[in-house]
Design a protein around this motif. Structure first.
Motif, PDB file in Angstrom:
ATOM      1  N   MET A   1       0.819  -1.197   0.000  1.00 33.12           N
ATOM      2  CA  MET A   1       0.000   0.000   0.000  1.00 33.12           C
ATOM      3  C   MET A   1       0.862   1.261   0.000  1.00 33.12           C
ATOM      4  O   MET A   1       0.573   2.212  -0.690  1.00 33.12           O
ATOM      5  CB  MET A   1      -0.938   0.002   1.212  1.00 33.12           C
ATOM      6  N   ASP A   2       1.956   1.248   0.773  1.00 35.16           N
ATOM      7  CA  ASP A   2       2.854   2.404   0.801  1.00 35.16           C
ATOM      8  C   ASP A   2       3.467   2.641  -0.557  1.00 35.16           C
ATOM      9  O   ASP A   2       3.589   3.772  -1.019  1.00 35.16           O
ATOM     10  CB  ASP A   2       3.959   2.198   1.845  1.00 35.16           C
ATOM     11  N   TRP A   3       3.843   1.504  -1.236  1.00 37.89           N
ATOM     12  CA  TRP A   3       4.436   1.641  -2.569  1.00 37.89           C
ATOM     13  C   TRP A   3       3.427   2.245  -3.532  1.00 37.89           C
ATOM     14  O   TRP A   3       3.752   3.133  -4.316  1.00 37.89           O
ATOM     15  CB  TRP A   3       4.882   0.259  -3.048  1.00 37.89           C
ATOM     16  N   GLN A   4       2.185   1.801  -3.443  1.00 40.74           N
ATOM     17  CA  GLN A   4       1.162   2.347  -4.331  1.00 40.74           C
ATOM     18  C   GLN A   4       0.935   3.829  -4.049  1.00 40.74           C
ATOM     19  O   GLN A   4       0.766   4.631  -4.965  1.00 40.74           O
ATOM     20  CB  GLN A   4      -0.148   1.582  -4.150  1.00 40.74           C
ATOM     21  N   THR A   5       0.906   4.193  -2.778  1.00 35.19           N
ATOM     22  CA  THR A   5       0.669   5.580  -2.408  1.00 35.19           C
ATOM     23  C   THR A   5       1.762   6.484  -2.937  1.00 35.19           C
ATOM     24  O   THR A   5       1.515   7.612  -3.370  1.00 35.19           O
ATOM     25  CB  THR A   5       0.588   5.702  -0.877  1.00 35.19           C
ATOM     26  N   GLN A   6       2.997   5.977  -2.939  1.00 38.26           N
ATOM     27  CA  GLN A   6       4.121   6.787  -3.382  1.00 38.26           C
ATOM     28  C   GLN A   6       4.211   6.893  -4.891  1.00 38.26           C
ATOM     29  O   GLN A   6       4.721   7.870  -5.421  1.00 38.26           O
ATOM     30  CB  GLN A   6       5.436   6.197  -2.832  1.00 38.26           C
ATOM     31  N   THR A   7       3.731   5.878  -5.622  1.00 36.87           N
ATOM     32  CA  THR A   7       3.944   5.851  -7.065  1.00 36.87           C
ATOM     33  C   THR A   7       2.747   6.320  -7.878  1.00 36.87           C
ATOM     34  O   THR A   7       2.908   6.669  -9.040  1.00 36.87           O
ATOM     35  CB  THR A   7       4.322   4.429  -7.521  1.00 36.87           C
ATOM     36  N   ILE A   8       1.550   6.310  -7.310  1.00 34.05           N
ATOM     37  CA  ILE A   8       0.370   6.727  -8.058  1.00 34.05           C
ATOM     38  C   ILE A   8       0.024   8.159  -7.679  1.00 34.05           C
ATOM     39  O   ILE A   8      -0.228   8.456  -6.507  1.00 34.05           O
ATOM     40  CB  ILE A   8      -0.830   5.810  -7.755  1.00 34.05           C
ATOM     41  N   PRO A   9       0.023   9.080  -8.650  1.00 30.93           N
ATOM     42  CA  PRO A   9      -0.317  10.481  -8.336  1.00 30.93           C
ATOM     43  C   PRO A   9      -1.718  10.593  -7.744  1.00 30.93           C
ATOM     44  O   PRO A   9      -2.605   9.776  -8.023  1.00 30.93           O
ATOM     45  CB  PRO A   9      -0.240  11.166  -9.706  1.00 30.93           C
ATOM     46  N   ASP A  10      -1.910  11.641  -6.947  1.00 33.44           N
ATOM     47  CA  ASP A  10      -3.197  11.818  -6.268  1.00 33.44           C
ATOM     48  C   ASP A  10      -4.357  11.908  -7.250  1.00 33.44           C
ATOM     49  O   ASP A  10      -5.429  11.336  -7.020  1.00 33.44           O
ATOM     50  CB  ASP A  10      -3.157  13.077  -5.398  1.00 33.44           C
ATOM     51  N   HIS A  11      -4.167  12.658  -8.351  1.00 32.25           N
ATOM     52  CA  HIS A  11      -5.286  12.831  -9.278  1.00 32.25           C
ATOM     53  C   HIS A  11      -5.642  11.523  -9.976  1.00 32.25           C
ATOM     54  O   HIS A  11      -6.811  11.283 -10.303  1.00 32.25           O
ATOM     55  CB  HIS A  11      -4.968  13.921 -10.311  1.00 32.25           C
ATOM     56  N   VAL A  12      -4.642  10.652 -10.187  1.00 33.33           N
ATOM     57  CA  VAL A  12      -4.932   9.344 -10.786  1.00 33.33           C
ATOM     58  C   VAL A  12      -5.698   8.475  -9.800  1.00 33.33           C
ATOM     59  O   VAL A  12      -6.674   7.805 -10.163  1.00 33.33           O
ATOM     60  CB  VAL A  12      -3.624   8.651 -11.229  1.00 33.33           C
ATOM     61  N   ARG A  13      -5.291   8.497  -8.532  1.00 39.39           N
ATOM     62  CA  ARG A  13      -6.009   7.742  -7.503  1.00 39.39           C
ATOM     63  C   ARG A  13      -7.444   8.238  -7.374  1.00 39.39           C
ATOM     64  O   ARG A  13      -8.375   7.455  -7.189  1.00 39.39           O
ATOM     65  CB  ARG A  13      -5.296   7.850  -6.152  1.00 39.39           C
ATOM     66  N   ASP A  14      -7.630   9.557  -7.485  1.00 38.04           N
ATOM     67  CA  ASP A  14      -8.977  10.116  -7.406  1.00 38.04           C
ATOM     68  C   ASP A  14      -9.850   9.596  -8.538  1.00 38.04           C
ATOM     69  O   ASP A  14     -11.023   9.249  -8.336  1.00 38.04           O
ATOM     70  CB  ASP A  14      -8.923  11.643  -7.444  1.00 38.04           C
ATOM     71  N   TRP A  15      -9.294   9.549  -9.735  1.00 40.64           N
ATOM     72  CA  TRP A  15     -10.065   9.070 -10.879  1.00 40.64           C
ATOM     73  C   TRP A  15     -10.375   7.578 -10.758  1.00 40.64           C
ATOM     74  O   TRP A  15     -11.486   7.130 -11.094  1.00 40.64           O
ATOM     75  CB  TRP A  15      -9.327   9.354 -12.186  1.00 40.64           C
TER      76      TRP A  15
END
Length: 261
Positions: A1-15
């Motif tokens: 989960m930490d790796w995903q949080t660091q590598t996926i930009p916030d706007h991409v996670r929002d979408w």
């Protein structure tokens, strides 16, 4: 989960979150989402409605084309494809259309109309409206040229669902509870994005003139249904949103069938 949080930009996670929520609401596809998603984030997630609509239209079109490819007659293939679409969505919008038909036709009193719309039983007016809408879509779909089936369905479904966030943001709610009110009011940015996505999808799928007409037909259908809802119950509900989707989808398919067949 930490790796995903660091590598996926916030706007991409929002979408990703918004599309997941939209899929969970508009289809029967099991998608995991936070328990508080409906109250806290569904308003923003409405910007993804036309994307999910396009996916639904694509699925319906693929079923139709596959059935035609194995020799199923056009009318039967169209009927089965529409049935598959209803199964995919849980007949969410069809249910809204039927409830609106029963409520608006079943009483002269506003409160009674709202009570009838909440009743799960299907009445005469609802059955007639459902039958009329299904037969109209069936005839339109069966008359489209084979090559136009998927583009027409993708555009019609995307535009019809792009209308929902516009109405959710601008129309008064007729009741203080229910799915329509629970989903919240999207902000202006989310509405613009939703409309923009719907228009772009239409332009990608259809010739420019037909795409512009499809947008105008969608806007007209939405205006007619919401004007009627305002007069009948003083605003919109989740059922009214479903009726808008069905009427707009049907109108766009009929327009395209008239121009392409």
């Amino acid at each position: 989960m930490d790796w995903q949080t660091q590598t996926i930009p916030d706007h991409v996670r929002d979408w990703i979150s918004d599309v997941s929520l939209a899929v969970a609401l508009l289809t029967r596809i099991p998608v995991r989402h936070p328990d508080d998603a409906m109250s806290d984030r569904m308003a923003r997630a409405q910007r993804a409605f036309p994307l999910v609509g396009a996916m639904i239209g694509l699925a319906v079109g693929l079923v139709d084309r596959c059935l035609l490819a194995i020799g199923i007659p056009q009318l039967a293939a169209a009927a089965l494809a529409l049935g598959a679409g209803a199964a995919l969505t849980g007949a969410l919008h069809e249910d809204g259309l039927a409830d609106v038909g029963d409520g608006f036709g079943g009483s002269h009193d506003r409160d009674e109309k709202l009570a009838i719309m909440r009743d799960s039983r299907l009445g005469t007016y609802g059955a007639l409206v459902l039958m009329t809408g299904f037969v109209a879509r069936l005839a339109a779909l069966a008359s489209l040229p084979t090559a136009a089936i998927i583009p027409a369905l993708v555009a019609a479904h995307a535009l019809a669902r792009a209308a929902i966030p516009v109405l959710a943001a601008t129309m008064p709610f007729a009741r203080d509870d229910g799915l329509g009110k629970l989903a919240g009011r999207p902000d202006a940015t989310s509405v613009i994005i939703a409309v923009g996505i719907g228009v772009v999808i239409a332009l990608l799928c259809l010739p420019a003139a037909n795409a512009v007409l499809a947008v105008l037909v969608t806007a007209t259908a939405a205006a007619v249904v919401t004007t009627l809802a305002s007069r009948q119950i003083g605003g919109v509900t989740g059922d009214v949103f479903g009726a808008v989707e069905q009427v707009a989808e049907t109108a766009v398919l009929l327009m395209l069938a008239a121009r392409l067949s």
